[in-house]
Design a protein around this motif. Structure first.
Motif, PDB file in Angstrom:
ATOM      1  N   GLN A  18       0.818  -0.986   0.220  1.00  0.00           N
ATOM      2  CA  GLN A  18       0.518   0.419   0.062  1.00  0.00           C
ATOM      3  C   GLN A  18       1.024   1.139  -0.003  1.00  0.00           C
ATOM      4  O   GLN A  18       0.159   2.554  -0.989  1.00  0.00           O
ATOM      5  CB  GLN A  18      -1.047   0.369   1.123  1.00  0.00           C
ATOM      6  N   ASP A  19       2.365   1.172   1.007  1.00  0.00           N
ATOM      7  CA  ASP A  19       2.712   2.152   0.966  1.00  0.00           C
ATOM      8  C   ASP A  19       3.827   2.294  -0.172  1.00  0.00           C
ATOM      9  O   ASP A  19       4.683   3.139   0.302  1.00  0.00           O
ATOM     10  CB  ASP A  19       2.871   2.474   2.573  1.00  0.00           C
ATOM     11  N   GLY A  20       4.005   1.190  -0.855  1.00  0.00           N
ATOM     12  CA  GLY A  20       4.960   1.412  -1.975  1.00  0.00           C
ATOM     13  C   GLY A  20       5.262   2.437  -3.447  1.00  0.00           C
ATOM     14  O   GLY A  20       4.535   2.732  -2.833  1.00  0.00           O
ATOM     15  N   SER A  45      -7.112   5.318  -3.755  1.00  0.00           N
ATOM     16  CA  SER A  45      -8.249   5.859  -3.334  1.00  0.00           C
ATOM     17  C   SER A  45      -9.051   6.038  -3.604  1.00  0.00           C
ATOM     18  O   SER A  45      -9.297   6.693  -5.337  1.00  0.00           O
ATOM     19  CB  SER A  45      -7.894   6.924  -1.885  1.00  0.00           C
ATOM     20  N   GLU A  46     -10.704   6.250  -3.618  1.00  0.00           N
ATOM     21  CA  GLU A  46     -11.651   7.304  -5.006  1.00  0.00           C
ATOM     22  C   GLU A  46     -10.995   8.748  -5.285  1.00  0.00           C
ATOM     23  O   GLU A  46     -11.612   8.637  -6.412  1.00  0.00           O
ATOM     24  CB  GLU A  46     -12.854   7.161  -3.651  1.00  0.00           C
ATOM     25  N   PRO A  98     -11.584   2.879  -8.639  1.00  0.00           N
ATOM     26  CA  PRO A  98      -9.779   3.231  -8.577  1.00  0.00           C
ATOM     27  C   PRO A  98      -9.868   2.218  -7.398  1.00  0.00           C
ATOM     28  O   PRO A  98      -9.131   2.020  -6.989  1.00  0.00           O
ATOM     29  CB  PRO A  98      -9.626   4.450  -7.939  1.00  0.00           C
ATOM     30  N   ALA A  99     -10.279   2.029  -6.405  1.00  0.00           N
ATOM     31  CA  ALA A  99     -10.077   1.138  -4.837  1.00  0.00           C
ATOM     32  C   ALA A  99      -9.862  -0.324  -5.198  1.00  0.00           C
ATOM     33  O   ALA A  99      -8.942  -0.960  -4.322  1.00  0.00           O
ATOM     34  CB  ALA A  99     -10.951   1.084  -3.837  1.00  0.00           C
ATOM     35  N   LEU A 148      -0.515  11.947  -6.646  1.00  0.00           N
ATOM     36  CA  LEU A 148       0.105  10.836  -6.248  1.00  0.00           C
ATOM     37  C   LEU A 148       2.041  11.197  -6.577  1.00  0.00           C
ATOM     38  O   LEU A 148       2.772  10.562  -6.919  1.00  0.00           O
ATOM     39  CB  LEU A 148      -0.049   9.428  -6.348  1.00  0.00           C
ATOM     40  N   LYS A 149       2.174  12.616  -7.265  1.00  0.00           N
ATOM     41  CA  LYS A 149       2.771  13.075  -7.454  1.00  0.00           C
ATOM     42  C   LYS A 149       4.152  12.966  -6.651  1.00  0.00           C
ATOM     43  O   LYS A 149       5.833  12.670  -7.583  1.00  0.00           O
ATOM     44  CB  LYS A 149       2.515  14.468  -8.266  1.00  0.00           C
TER      45      LYS A 149
END
Length: 601
Positions: A18-20, A45-46, A98-99, A148-149
């Motif tokens: 998830q945090d990768g 996430s949405e 998206p989830a 997420l950039k």
């Protein structure tokens, strides 16, 4: 390795936690003339429902809209089930769930063989999959999630056989390139080829590399670095330290056949990045000496915007043109000036060369609309009219930097010029600490003198003409607005530049032109029966210079699509905006002049 759409290894599952990082894999083994990309994402996430492609990129002042080249776009969950998507704009794909997303797969065409009729992408900014080499300007291949950039990225390239990869990115032991963020990714072009030549050298503590594709084999990386050597050492001496550890030149030269097959190659140039630069140029060794000034400019971008930029650039919005940043004059104009003055101070260029340089900048700047100040160009370059004025940032912008240097030296009695202020600003901010766009001018005044506020208002925020006669007199330099050329040279009186289609177009008539037959917008196809193009321009220009004032010559032109032949005459050439050293200059004026043109008194 074939793209794996449905199966992930246990190693991959742990990598993409998830945090990768976001992982991009590019498969270039398929023969479909496209970049085949797989994006494995962490838990979305949405808010991550839109996957976008780049419309605008840093340093590229034209619309790109790479979404128009996407020809397949699919999204899968972790079990390999395809999820629903909609293309909602030219660069945007909406993901309905998206989830659930595990993987995105898309194919995107390269731009080298695009139609040049609508918003052509110039080759130094574009992407290419050619028989012998591949150009991967990352902003033209990789899409992104807007939220997420800043997420770290891992990048892997799958190639057919053994090929050389040129990039400033660092390859990890696992075969993936480690990338800090999407901003870092788009700032890192890649050149791939079976026969790329490679060379490297050390400049101070900087490892400088060159990767070169030359279809004829007549231009090598060694030749490029040999041409660049004195420039690079002059740059290092001017800066006084090594601001980066590594810098990479990526150069792809095009043959005449390339230009015919891929019309975008009728335009050439270079594009800067933080730790590298791309060059798309004709495969003609005789032009290599002319590359020096281009190399100087692109290399000096390691100062700005890399180490000196506003928060607007630090958080670049790839979906729209950046118009709120006031400081393109700094990123491009000052860089253009620095790239030349450092050659003067090192002895590559002479003080007399510098005067000619200033004269050229004044003359070229007057080809543009005087209503556009440097800040107005910054704000309006993306409009149709504003984009026509953008080239003035390299003319008026560099000239303004030169005059700011002189003003600072005058105010400080020779103790502080623009170089000193520029490097002090870089030390104050640096690459990880952007300055405030709105207050930077105030900061510049605080670090210098109150009089600089008037300079900014008059010559950066507005386009008030410089009083060269008065201001240059302080340096023992005479200024002539206009005078006959001493060698009585002839001129056509035409300013000709390649248009978007690569055709030689009359963009303006100089003050020397006294005829009535040629008009702005004419396409010059032949001069005296010889086709006018990039290969013949220099020879034709030399031929004209050997003729006399009043001599007749013939032009073949296209005017509004209609072919015409007209007879013209050569006119007396006048020199405009001439700077000369005053032989009677005072010792104080000469001392101040030396502060401009020399490293030491």
């Amino acid at each position: 390795m074939m793209l794996r759409l449905f199966i992930l290894s246990l190693w991959s599952l742990s990598l993409f936690a998830q945090d990768g990082p976001i992982v991009y894999e590019v498969d270039l083994t398929r023969q479909n003339d496209a970049f085949n990309v797989t994006v494995t994402v962490p838990q979305l996430s949405e808010n991550d429902a839109i996957f976008s492609f780049v419309s605008y990129a840093p340093g590229v002042h034209q619309p790109l809209d790479f979404g128009r080249f996407v020809k397949l776009f699919k999204v899968y969950d972790e079990l390999g089930n395809e999820l629903l998507t909609n293309k909602i704009a030219i660069n945007d794909f909406e993901i309905l769930e998206p989830a659930k997303v595990s993987k995105i797969v898309y194919e995107i065409d390269d731009t080298f063989d695009m139609d040049t009729e609508y918003h052509p992408i110039y080759p130094m900014s574009g992407t290419g999959i050619c028989e012998d080499y591949t150009v991967l300007n990352s902003h033209g291949v990789f899409g992104y999630f807007k939220g997420l950039k800043d997420r770290p990225i891992k990048l892997k390239l799958e190639l057919n056989g053994s090929q050389t990869i040129g990039t400033a990115l660092n390859l990890g032991e696992d075969g993936y390139y480690e990338v800090a963020s999407y901003y870092h990714l788009t700032d890192s072009p890649i050149l791939i080829g079976r026969q790329l030549s490679y060379a490297s050298t050390d400049v101070g503590d900087i490892q400088v590399e060159a990767y070169v594709h030359s279809p004829s084999g007549n231009i090598s990386a060694d030749m490029v670095l040999e041409q660049a050597s004195d420039i690079l050492h002059a740059a290092h001496a001017y800066i006084g330290y090594s601001p980066v550890k590594r810098y990479t030149f990526l150069m792809y030269f095009s043959s005449h056949e390339d230009m015919q097959a891929m019309p975008v190659f009728r335009n050439s140039g270079a594009l800067e990045h933080a730790l590298s630069s791309t060059y798309a140029l004709p495969d003609m060794p005789q032009y290599l000496p002319l590359l020096k000034n281009v190399i100087a400019h692109e290399f000096m971008h390691i100062l700005s915007p890399l180490h000196l930029h506003s928060e607007v650039l630090a958080h670049f919005d790839y979906s729209r043109p950046v118009s709120e940043d006031h400081h393109v004059w700094l990123y491009e104009g000052v860089t253009e000036w620095v790239s030349y003055i450092m050659q003067v101070k090192s002895g590559i260029k002479t003080a007399e060369d510098y005067l000619k340089y200033l004269s050229e900048k004044v003359n070229h700047s007057q080809e543009y609309n005087p209503d556009y100040s440097l800040t107005r160009i910054s704000h309006e370059w993306s409009t149709d009219e504003g984009n026509k004025q953008y080239g003035n940032i390299y003319q008026l912008g560099a000239l303004t930097a030169a005059m700011l240097d002189i003003k600072l030296l005058q105010l400080s009695n020779g103790k502080q010029g623009l170089r000193d202020v520029y490097l002090a600003l870089i030390q104050k901010y640096g690459k990880d600490n952007p300055f405030d766009n709105a207050t930077f001018f105030d900061t510049l005044v605080e670090m210098t003198y109150p009089e600089i506020s008037d300079f900014i208002d008059n010559h950066i925020k507005n386009n008030r003409p410089f009083d060269f006669e008065t201001e240059m007199a302080a340096l023992g330099i005479r200024y002539y607005e206009r005078r006959p050329h001493p060698d009585q040279l002839p001129t056509m009186g035409l300013v000709i530049r390649p248009n978007a289609k690569g055709q030689p177009e009359v963009v303006s008539l100089s003050s020397d032109y006294q005829g009535t037959k040629v008009t702005v917008g004419d396409i010059i196809t032949h001069i005296e029966g010889t086709a006018l193009n990039q290969s013949t321009y220099r020879d034709l220009t030399a031929k004209i210079k050997k003729m006399k004032v009043g001599d007749a010559y013939r032009l073949d032109i296209l005017r509004e699509g209609k072919a015409m032949t007209i007879d013209e005459n050569l006119y007396a050439k006048y020199d405009n905006h001439v700077f000369e050293f005053d032989p009677g200059a005072s010792a104080d004026a000469i001392r101040l002049r030396h502060k401009v043109t020399q490293n030491k008194d």
